[in-house]
Write an enzyme that holds these catalytic residues in place. Structure first.
Site, PDB file in Angstrom:
ATOM      1  N   GLU A 135     -17.371 -19.703  10.784  1.00  0.00           N
ATOM      2  CA  GLU A 135     -16.997 -20.279   9.491  1.00  0.00           C
ATOM      3  C   GLU A 135     -17.323 -19.298   8.365  1.00  0.00           C
ATOM      4  O   GLU A 135     -18.411 -18.750   8.320  1.00  0.00           O
ATOM      5  CB  GLU A 135     -17.753 -21.601   9.281  1.00  0.00           C
ATOM      6  CG  GLU A 135     -17.418 -22.294   7.984  1.00  0.00           C
ATOM      7  CD  GLU A 135     -15.909 -22.413   7.783  1.00  0.00           C
ATOM      8  OE1 GLU A 135     -15.223 -22.942   8.660  1.00  0.00           O
ATOM      9  OE2 GLU A 135     -15.406 -21.951   6.734  1.00  0.00           O
ATOM     10  N   LEU A 161     -16.822 -20.155   4.944  1.00  0.00           N
ATOM     11  CA  LEU A 161     -16.856 -20.812   3.627  1.00  0.00           C
ATOM     12  C   LEU A 161     -18.051 -20.342   2.809  1.00  0.00           C
ATOM     13  O   LEU A 161     -19.069 -19.919   3.356  1.00  0.00           O
ATOM     14  CB  LEU A 161     -16.895 -22.336   3.794  1.00  0.00           C
ATOM     15  CG  LEU A 161     -18.108 -23.001   4.459  1.00  0.00           C
ATOM     16  CD1 LEU A 161     -19.321 -23.078   3.567  1.00  0.00           C
ATOM     17  CD2 LEU A 161     -17.725 -24.392   4.923  1.00  0.00           C
ATOM     18  N   LYS A 177     -18.337 -12.584  12.371  1.00  0.00           N
ATOM     19  CA  LYS A 177     -19.071 -13.323  11.337  1.00  0.00           C
ATOM     20  C   LYS A 177     -20.280 -12.515  10.849  1.00  0.00           C
ATOM     21  O   LYS A 177     -20.535 -12.405   9.646  1.00  0.00           O
ATOM     22  CB  LYS A 177     -19.512 -14.680  11.901  1.00  0.00           C
ATOM     23  CG  LYS A 177     -20.424 -15.473  11.001  1.00  0.00           C
ATOM     24  CD  LYS A 177     -19.739 -15.920   9.719  1.00  0.00           C
ATOM     25  CE  LYS A 177     -20.756 -16.449   8.717  1.00  0.00           C
ATOM     26  NZ  LYS A 177     -20.158 -16.826   7.444  1.00  0.00           N
ATOM     27  N   ASN A 186     -20.844 -10.851   7.004  1.00  0.00           N
ATOM     28  CA  ASN A 186     -22.016 -11.106   6.161  1.00  0.00           C
ATOM     29  C   ASN A 186     -22.843  -9.840   5.951  1.00  0.00           C
ATOM     30  O   ASN A 186     -23.405  -9.621   4.874  1.00  0.00           O
ATOM     31  CB  ASN A 186     -22.883 -12.220   6.762  1.00  0.00           C
ATOM     32  CG  ASN A 186     -22.380 -13.591   6.340  1.00  0.00           C
ATOM     33  OD1 ASN A 186     -21.433 -13.690   5.568  1.00  0.00           O
ATOM     34  ND2 ASN A 186     -23.002 -14.639   6.839  1.00  0.00           N
ATOM     35  N   GLY A 193     -28.494  -7.852  -9.349  1.00  0.00           N
ATOM     36  CA  GLY A 193     -29.288  -9.003  -9.783  1.00  0.00           C
ATOM     37  C   GLY A 193     -30.632  -9.041  -9.101  1.00  0.00           C
ATOM     38  O   GLY A 193     -31.244  -7.995  -8.830  1.00  0.00           O
ATOM     39  N   CYS A 225     -27.663 -17.798   4.797  1.00  0.00           N
ATOM     40  CA  CYS A 225     -26.860 -16.948   5.681  1.00  0.00           C
ATOM     41  C   CYS A 225     -27.223 -15.465   5.638  1.00  0.00           C
ATOM     42  O   CYS A 225     -27.608 -14.903   6.655  1.00  0.00           O
ATOM     43  CB  CYS A 225     -25.384 -17.140   5.366  1.00  0.00           C
ATOM     44  SG  CYS A 225     -24.810 -18.778   5.826  1.00  0.00           S
TER      45      CYS A 225
HETATM   46  P1  NAD Z   1     -27.755 -27.185   7.939  1.00  0.00           P
HETATM   47  O1  NAD Z   1     -29.160 -26.876   8.248  1.00  0.00           O
HETATM   48  O2  NAD Z   1     -27.361 -27.577   6.557  1.00  0.00           O
HETATM   49  O3  NAD Z   1     -27.240 -28.342   8.916  1.00  0.00           O
HETATM   50  C1  NAD Z   1     -27.445 -28.365  10.290  1.00  0.00           C
HETATM   51  C2  NAD Z   1     -27.445 -29.822  10.752  1.00  0.00           C
HETATM   52  O4  NAD Z   1     -27.451 -29.855  12.173  1.00  0.00           O
HETATM   53  C3  NAD Z   1     -28.665 -30.614  10.301  1.00  0.00           C
HETATM   54  O5  NAD Z   1     -28.247 -31.761   9.584  1.00  0.00           O
HETATM   55  C4  NAD Z   1     -29.364 -30.978  11.608  1.00  0.00           C
HETATM   56  O6  NAD Z   1     -30.023 -32.243  11.570  1.00  0.00           O
HETATM   57  C5  NAD Z   1     -28.215 -30.995  12.581  1.00  0.00           C
HETATM   58  N1  NAD Z   1     -28.599 -30.859  13.994  1.00  0.00           N
HETATM   59  C6  NAD Z   1     -29.511 -30.022  14.549  1.00  0.00           C
HETATM   60  N2  NAD Z   1     -29.556 -30.199  15.888  1.00  0.00           N
HETATM   61  C7  NAD Z   1     -28.629 -31.148  16.190  1.00  0.00           C
HETATM   62  C8  NAD Z   1     -28.188 -31.754  17.416  1.00  0.00           C
HETATM   63  N3  NAD Z   1     -28.693 -31.384  18.595  1.00  0.00           N
HETATM   64  N4  NAD Z   1     -27.231 -32.692  17.335  1.00  0.00           N
HETATM   65  C9  NAD Z   1     -26.717 -33.079  16.162  1.00  0.00           C
HETATM   66  N5  NAD Z   1     -27.084 -32.533  14.979  1.00  0.00           N
HETATM   67  C10 NAD Z   1     -28.032 -31.585  14.991  1.00  0.00           C
HETATM   68  O7  NAD Z   1     -26.927 -25.896   8.408  1.00  0.00           O
HETATM   69  P2  NAD Z   1     -25.606 -25.262   7.736  1.00  0.00           P
HETATM   70  O8  NAD Z   1     -25.947 -24.541   6.499  1.00  0.00           O
HETATM   71  O9  NAD Z   1     -24.507 -26.272   7.732  1.00  0.00           O
HETATM   72  O10 NAD Z   1     -25.278 -24.148   8.828  1.00  0.00           O
HETATM   73  C11 NAD Z   1     -24.833 -24.485  10.129  1.00  0.00           C
HETATM   74  C12 NAD Z   1     -24.361 -23.202  10.814  1.00  0.00           C
HETATM   75  O11 NAD Z   1     -23.243 -22.657  10.131  1.00  0.00           O
HETATM   76  C13 NAD Z   1     -25.401 -22.085  10.857  1.00  0.00           C
HETATM   77  O12 NAD Z   1     -25.265 -21.375  12.053  1.00  0.00           O
HETATM   78  C14 NAD Z   1     -25.008 -21.213   9.691  1.00  0.00           C
HETATM   79  O13 NAD Z   1     -25.404 -19.877   9.853  1.00  0.00           O
HETATM   80  C15 NAD Z   1     -23.506 -21.320   9.721  1.00  0.00           C
HETATM   81  N6  NAD Z   1     -22.852 -21.099   8.437  1.00  0.00           N
HETATM   82  C16 NAD Z   1     -23.400 -21.599   7.300  1.00  0.00           C
HETATM   83  C17 NAD Z   1     -22.743 -21.401   6.095  1.00  0.00           C
HETATM   84  C18 NAD Z   1     -23.324 -21.923   4.814  1.00  0.00           C
HETATM   85  O14 NAD Z   1     -22.866 -21.510   3.760  1.00  0.00           O
HETATM   86  N7  NAD Z   1     -24.302 -22.807   4.852  1.00  0.00           N
HETATM   87  C19 NAD Z   1     -21.522 -20.699   6.048  1.00  0.00           C
HETATM   88  C20 NAD Z   1     -20.982 -20.239   7.236  1.00  0.00           C
HETATM   89  C21 NAD Z   1     -21.653 -20.438   8.436  1.00  0.00           C
END
Ligand code: NAD
Length: 433
Positions: free
Chosen positions: A149, A151, A205, A209, A254, A261
């Site tokens: 992803e 975003l 990915k 980054n 900055g 990430c």
């Molecule tokens: P986050 O911490 O906001 O959310 C993760 C969620 O997964 C939590 O709500 C947690 O309770 C849940 N979870 C954990 N174990 C679980 C399980 N076994 N079953 C069901 N739910 C479970 O994380 P995020 O920021 O959404 O990031 C998720 C992934 O996406 C990461 O690998 C991150 O690197 C990647 N990513 C994040 C972004 C960003 O901007 N935040 C962008 C691209 C990719």
């Protein structure tokens, strides 16, 4: 299509909502009961512009639901997305234990062929581990696909609905066809779906980054050089950015990068390289430059006051790691504020969205919080800008001057014109200008 999205964080919630928005039936599953209860009572647990409206509409129309129970979403789903967290382990490598746990739970509940998608950012080789975790727990056939992803928090809905590109790493024609069908509505304007082998998708990915983090650390070093040679980094940035090979975006200096990430993905790519016997020198430098840059603003402040901050009070504008989010993971604000507190100063902070998050998970009652930017200034020795929210960009400087005990601004994001402020009687510090 019927979709299950595992993990309702910044990625899972946005992905689930946007898939529902294009007509799919989506079940979002999370093990965090509190989060699911809040979602089911109509509360969106994160701040992301545009998300709440879209989410509520899709819930109302019956295309989107939230549960802690895999049995309510996985059986009969065509595709299950794993979007759980992949935090750094002790050694900097990405910890995929949540991904593998989700994979096992999917396997235990699937009722027929299914495509399981790694949406989380995971190191090369994870799809094979996910595949093993599933096959050990089900008799049904499946394919594992990598679909990283891209975003950006703060613009996540637009990024998801109209992505620059969709990357699909797959070794199965059947799975690829299903993924193409799912994403077709998102790329109608002609942006590409890029197909490749799984390992390439997984690495893409991290490479993206790593490149973005490199631009930030590079520009921060240019800014630090500007400060020493008497050049203005804004001039240099404009001069460089007009070269189309370089491009003008993402060239701002900055207080260093933060967020969930860049810091962890930079560490993870260094670790992946190490595991494969390669010393990724540039990325190590990118990280160490960023660590120093996060302290730079504090060092400027400390130097201005001759190394004695005891009893000084600072107004902080901006806590989130960037504007338009409440996310404070690895936020530079934490480093700056903790250094100020340690040096004996006090802090009153304002952020349009991140105050609750900061109170609950980061700085608690170690600092004061104010409901408005101007209230934070009352009686402070100086204003310190850490996050470039739009509403901080053009305040009434007469009012700012009146509220501060001394007219001093430390501008960690270079959002103010130095000359205007100096003419108005402020002492102004920026980054490399
Ligand atoms: P986050 O911490 O906001 O959310 C993760 C969620 O997964 C939590 O709500 C947690 O309770 C849940 N979870 C954990 N174990 C679980 C399980 N076994 N079953 C069901 N739910 C479970 O994380 P995020 O920021 O959404 O990031 C998720 C992934 O996406 C990461 O690998 C991150 O690197 C990647 N990513 C994040 C972004 C960003 O901007 N935040 C962008 C691209 C990719």
């Amino acid at each position: 299509m019927r979709i299950a999205v595992i993990g309702t964080g910044y990625v899972g919630l946005v992905a689930g909502t946007c898939f529902a928005e294009s007509g799919n039936t989506v079940t979002c599953i999370d093990i965090d009961k509190d989060k699911i209860d809040r979602l089911n009572s109509g509360e969106v647990p994160i701040y992301e512009p545009g998300l709440e409206e879209l989410l509520k509409r899709n819930v109302r129309d019956g295309r989107l639901k939230f549960t802690t129970n895999y049995a309510e979403g996985v059986p009969n789903a065509h595709i299950a997305f794993i979007a759980v967290g992949t935090p750094p382990g002790q050694d900097g490598s990405a910890d995929v234990k949540y991904v593998l746990a989700a994979a096992r739970s999917i396997a235990e509940h699937m009722t027929g062929y299914m495509v399981v998608v790694d949406k989380s950012t995971v190191p090369v080789g994870t799809a094979a581990r996910v595949s093993d975790a599933i096959s050990g727990n089900t008799e049904h056939s499946f394919d594992v696909v990598s679909n990283p992803e891209f975003l950006k928090e703060g613009a996540a809905i637009a990024d998801f609905l109209k992505p620059d590109r969709v990357v699909i790493g797959s070794g199965s024609e059947r799975a690829t066809r299903l993924m193409d069908e799912l994403y077709e509505p998102f790329v109608r304007t002609g942006n590409p779906i890029i197909h490749m082998a799984v390992a390439g998708a997984e690495l893409t990915k991290y490479a993206a980054n790593a490149m973005l983090a490199t631009r930030i650390s590079f520009m921060n070093e240019i800014a630090n050089l500007c400060a020493r040679v008497g050049a203005n980094v804004d001039d240099v940035r404009r001069g460089m950015g007009s070269d189309e090979r370089i491009g003008s975006r993402f060239l701002f200096s900055g207080v260093g990068y933060g967020g969930s990430c860049f810091p962890k993905d930079v560490q993870a790519i260094v670790k992946t390289a190490e595991v494969h016997g390669y010393d990724f020198e540039i990325m190590k430098a990118v990280e160490s430059v960023n660590e120093s840059q996060k302290r730079l603003l504090f060092e400027m402040i400390n130097a201005h006051y001759g190394g004695d901050l005891t009893g000084k009070r600072f107004a902080i504008w901006g806590l989130a790691f960037k504007p338009n989010t409440d996310d404070m993971r690895e936020a530079p604000a934490i480093v700056v504020i903790e250094a100020l507190l340690e040096a004996g100063a006090t802090v009153c902070a304002h952020d349009p969205e991140a105050v609750d998050e900061c109170k609950r998970h980061y700085l608690g009652d170690k600092i004061e919080y104010s409901a408005s930017p101007l209230a934070a200034l009352q009686g402070a020795n100086a204003l310190v800008v850490i996050t470039e929210w739009n509403e901080f960009r053009r305040p009434d400087f007469d009012v700012v001057k009146e509220a501060l005990t001394e007219p001093i601004i430390f501008d960690g994001r270079n959002i103010y014109p130095r000359e205007t402020l100096e003419t108005a009687g402020f002492t102004y510090y920026g980054i490399g200008r």
